[in-house]
Design a protein around this motif. Structure first.
Motif, short mmCIF file in Angstrom:
data_model
loop_
_atom_site.label_atom_id
_atom_site.label_comp_id
_atom_site.label_asym_id
_atom_site.label_seq_id
_atom_site.Cartn_x
_atom_site.Cartn_y
_atom_site.Cartn_z
N PHE A 115 10.81 142.20 0.85
CA PHE A 115 10.47 140.85 0.42
C PHE A 115 8.95 140.69 0.42
O PHE A 115 8.21 141.47 1.03
N ASP A 116 8.47 139.66 -0.30
CA ASP A 116 7.04 139.46 -0.54
C ASP A 116 6.50 138.31 0.30
O ASP A 116 7.18 137.31 0.53
N VAL A 117 5.23 138.46 0.72
CA VAL A 117 4.63 137.49 1.65
C VAL A 117 3.26 137.05 1.16
O VAL A 117 2.46 137.88 0.71
N GLN A 118 3.01 135.73 1.28
CA GLN A 118 1.69 135.16 1.00
C GLN A 118 1.39 134.07 2.02
O GLN A 118 2.31 133.42 2.53
N VAL A 119 0.11 133.86 2.30
CA VAL A 119 -0.30 132.84 3.27
C VAL A 119 -0.52 131.51 2.55
O VAL A 119 -1.21 131.45 1.53
N THR A 120 0.05 130.44 3.09
CA THR A 120 -0.08 129.11 2.50
C THR A 120 -1.40 128.46 2.92
O THR A 120 -2.14 128.97 3.76
N ARG A 121 -1.68 127.29 2.34
CA ARG A 121 -2.90 126.57 2.67
C ARG A 121 -2.96 126.17 4.14
O ARG A 121 -4.05 126.14 4.74
N ASP A 122 -1.80 125.93 4.74
CA ASP A 122 -1.77 125.57 6.16
C ASP A 122 -1.47 126.77 7.06
O ASP A 122 -1.05 126.61 8.20
N GLY A 123 -1.70 127.97 6.54
CA GLY A 123 -1.66 129.16 7.39
C GLY A 123 -0.28 129.71 7.69
O GLY A 123 -0.13 130.55 8.58
N ARG A 124 0.74 129.29 6.96
CA ARG A 124 2.09 129.82 7.17
C ARG A 124 2.33 131.03 6.26
O ARG A 124 1.71 131.17 5.21
N LEU A 125 3.26 131.87 6.66
CA LEU A 125 3.58 133.07 5.89
C LEU A 125 4.83 132.80 5.06
O LEU A 125 5.96 132.87 5.54
N ALA A 126 4.61 132.45 3.79
CA ALA A 126 5.69 132.09 2.88
C ALA A 126 6.18 133.32 2.12
O ALA A 126 5.40 134.23 1.80
N VAL A 127 7.46 133.35 1.81
CA VAL A 127 8.07 134.47 1.09
C VAL A 127 8.13 134.10 -0.40
O VAL A 127 8.96 133.29 -0.82
N PHE A 128 7.24 134.72 -1.18
CA PHE A 128 7.16 134.42 -2.61
C PHE A 128 6.42 135.56 -3.29
O PHE A 128 5.47 136.12 -2.73
N HIS A 129 6.80 135.89 -4.51
CA HIS A 129 6.26 137.06 -5.19
C HIS A 129 5.05 136.79 -6.06
O HIS A 129 4.03 137.47 -5.95
N ASP A 130 5.12 135.83 -6.97
CA ASP A 130 4.16 135.73 -8.06
C ASP A 130 2.78 135.29 -7.61
O ASP A 130 2.60 134.58 -6.62
N ALA A 131 1.77 135.67 -8.43
CA ALA A 131 0.39 135.24 -8.16
C ALA A 131 0.24 133.75 -8.37
O ALA A 131 -0.58 133.10 -7.71
N THR A 132 1.02 133.18 -9.30
CA THR A 132 1.00 131.74 -9.54
C THR A 132 2.42 131.19 -9.52
O THR A 132 3.40 131.93 -9.66
N LEU A 133 2.54 129.89 -9.40
CA LEU A 133 3.84 129.24 -9.25
C LEU A 133 4.52 128.89 -10.56
O LEU A 133 5.74 128.73 -10.62
N GLN A 134 3.74 128.76 -11.64
CA GLN A 134 4.28 128.14 -12.85
C GLN A 134 5.26 128.99 -13.64
O GLN A 134 5.98 128.46 -14.50
N CYS A 135 5.33 130.28 -13.40
CA CYS A 135 6.31 131.10 -14.11
C CYS A 135 7.72 130.82 -13.63
O CYS A 135 8.61 130.53 -14.42
N ARG A 136 7.93 130.86 -12.34
CA ARG A 136 9.26 130.80 -11.77
C ARG A 136 9.68 129.39 -11.35
O ARG A 136 10.87 129.08 -11.30
N THR A 137 8.71 128.57 -10.99
CA THR A 137 9.01 127.27 -10.37
C THR A 137 8.51 126.12 -11.25
O THR A 137 7.92 126.32 -12.31
N ASP A 138 8.70 124.91 -10.74
CA ASP A 138 8.17 123.72 -11.42
C ASP A 138 6.82 123.31 -10.84
O ASP A 138 6.36 122.18 -11.08
N GLY A 139 6.18 124.20 -10.11
CA GLY A 139 4.87 123.94 -9.56
C GLY A 139 3.77 124.62 -10.34
O GLY A 139 4.02 125.34 -11.32
N THR A 140 2.52 124.41 -9.93
CA THR A 140 1.35 125.05 -10.54
C THR A 140 0.43 125.55 -9.45
O THR A 140 0.53 125.16 -8.30
#
Length: 347
Positions: A115-140
């Motif tokens: 699984f894939d890991v990235q650090v969030t703005r508040d320092g949490r380790l979130a499991v998500f793959h893409d470099a940006t959110l807009q491909c897979r999700t409704d976020g940007t």
């Protein structure tokens, strides 16, 4: 004149008397050299032949990439391609990198889940793959620009389509499904996991190391970390007991092994690692396939065979792919369709 002529005849005949002896010595030396070459070649073959070593016991272990995920057409894919917009018609209900997809992968026969890991703005380790959110999700934007709470509110299935955008079979089904590394570890406390650092920054590796350092050694022994050289290097500097890999680590190992592996020796650069090797490169390794895997296993290094060139996470995903796995393979097999491949391999 007679003496001069006699001397000349004697001198003319002297070299011809010696030439047969020199020829015989030259032929003997050539024969000895050829015998040495043949013996050395035979020794190399015997010492590095998997065929002569016989089929090792056991079978391959299976790595489920991103759990049980939707697959997509690899033709023409680049680093900027939105793969959610080109998925194959769905054959199962799971979205990559979710707890449900990981549960399904283990239930289908996976020995190891990635699984894939990235650090969030508040320092949490979130499991998500893409470099940006807009491909897979409704976020940007990026994961690093959002808090964990904001990311939890996104629909992870929003952008998936297999028919060019006419239908979106997972839209509305992915809200709240984004997990953290802590949640994955808690959900699968005794299972093997491969953690991919997606962002190439030292801070990402250090954050993951800080978290895993709180785990007991027995648990850390079931984890492997990979990613870019900088992120993995920072992780390994803080937590050297965890098995790691990166492009540099694999290159250093392969170069060193090509130099000395013919002797059966495994260099330090290959110890306590994990190697993700496309078959095209694996075939270059001394003892490929099974002696190589056995040697690496003795050095606490795992070998996972990857399909194709290794680009864009190509896996062994169908019956034709499985037929291409080396005979008697006991290393790892990278797959995006654990539900298809596990039964084909007798799971």
């Amino acid at each position: 004149m007679t003496e001069r002529g006699t001397g000349s005849a004697a001198s003319d005949s002297a070299p011809s008397d010696k030439r047969p002896g020199r020829g015989r010595r030259w032929r003997r030396r050539l024969a000895i050299a050829l015998a040495v070459v043949l013996l050395a070649t035979a020794a190399l073959y015997v010492g590095n032949s998997s065929t002569l070593a016989g089929r090792p016991p056991g079978g391959p272990f299976l790595l489920a990439h991103r759990g049980l995920a939707q697959t997509f057409d690899l033709a023409g894919v680049t680093n900027d391609t939105c793969t959610a917009e080109r998925i194959h018609p769905p054959e199962h209900p799971y979205l990559e990198n979710t707890l449900a997809s990981m549960r399904a992968a283990f239930a289908a026969g996976a020995d190891l889940v990635e699984f894939d890991v990235q650090v969030t703005r508040d320092g949490r380790l979130a499991v998500f793959h893409d470099a940006t959110l807009q491909c897979r999700t409704d976020g940007t934007g990026t994961v690093g620009e959002h808090t964990l709470a904001e990311l939890r509110g996104l629909d992870l299935g929003y952008g998936y389509t297999s028919d060019g955008g006419r239908t979106f079979p997972f839209r509305g089904k992915g809200v709240g499904l984004l997990p953290t590394v802590e949640e994955v570890l808690a959900e699968f406390p005794d299972r093997e996991l491969l953690i991919h650092l997606k962002v190439e920054r030292a801070a990402e590796g250090e954050a993951l190391a800080d978290l895993l350092a709180t785990l007991p050694q027995q648990r850390r022994d079931t984890l492997t970390v990979y990613g870019g050289d900088v992120a993995v290097g920072a992780f390994a500097a803080r937590l050297p007991d965890v098995r790691v890999t990166s492009k540099k680590i694999m290159k250093d190992c392969m170069v060193a092994y090509l130099a000395v592996g013919w002797t059966g020796h495994v260099p330090d650069a290959c110890r306590h690692r994990q190697l993700h090797l496309p078959q095209r490169y694996g075939r270059l390794m001394w003892g490929w396939p099974n002696r190589f895997v056995s040697r690496m296993r003795e050095a606490d290094t795992r070998v996972i065979v990857v399909n194709g060139s290794g680009e864009f996470s190509e896996g062994f995903d169908d019956a034709d792919d499985v037929d291409a796995i080396p005979a008697g393979w006991t290393g790892g097999v990278w797959t995006n369709r654990i539900d298809v491949v596990a039964p084909l391999l007798g799971r």
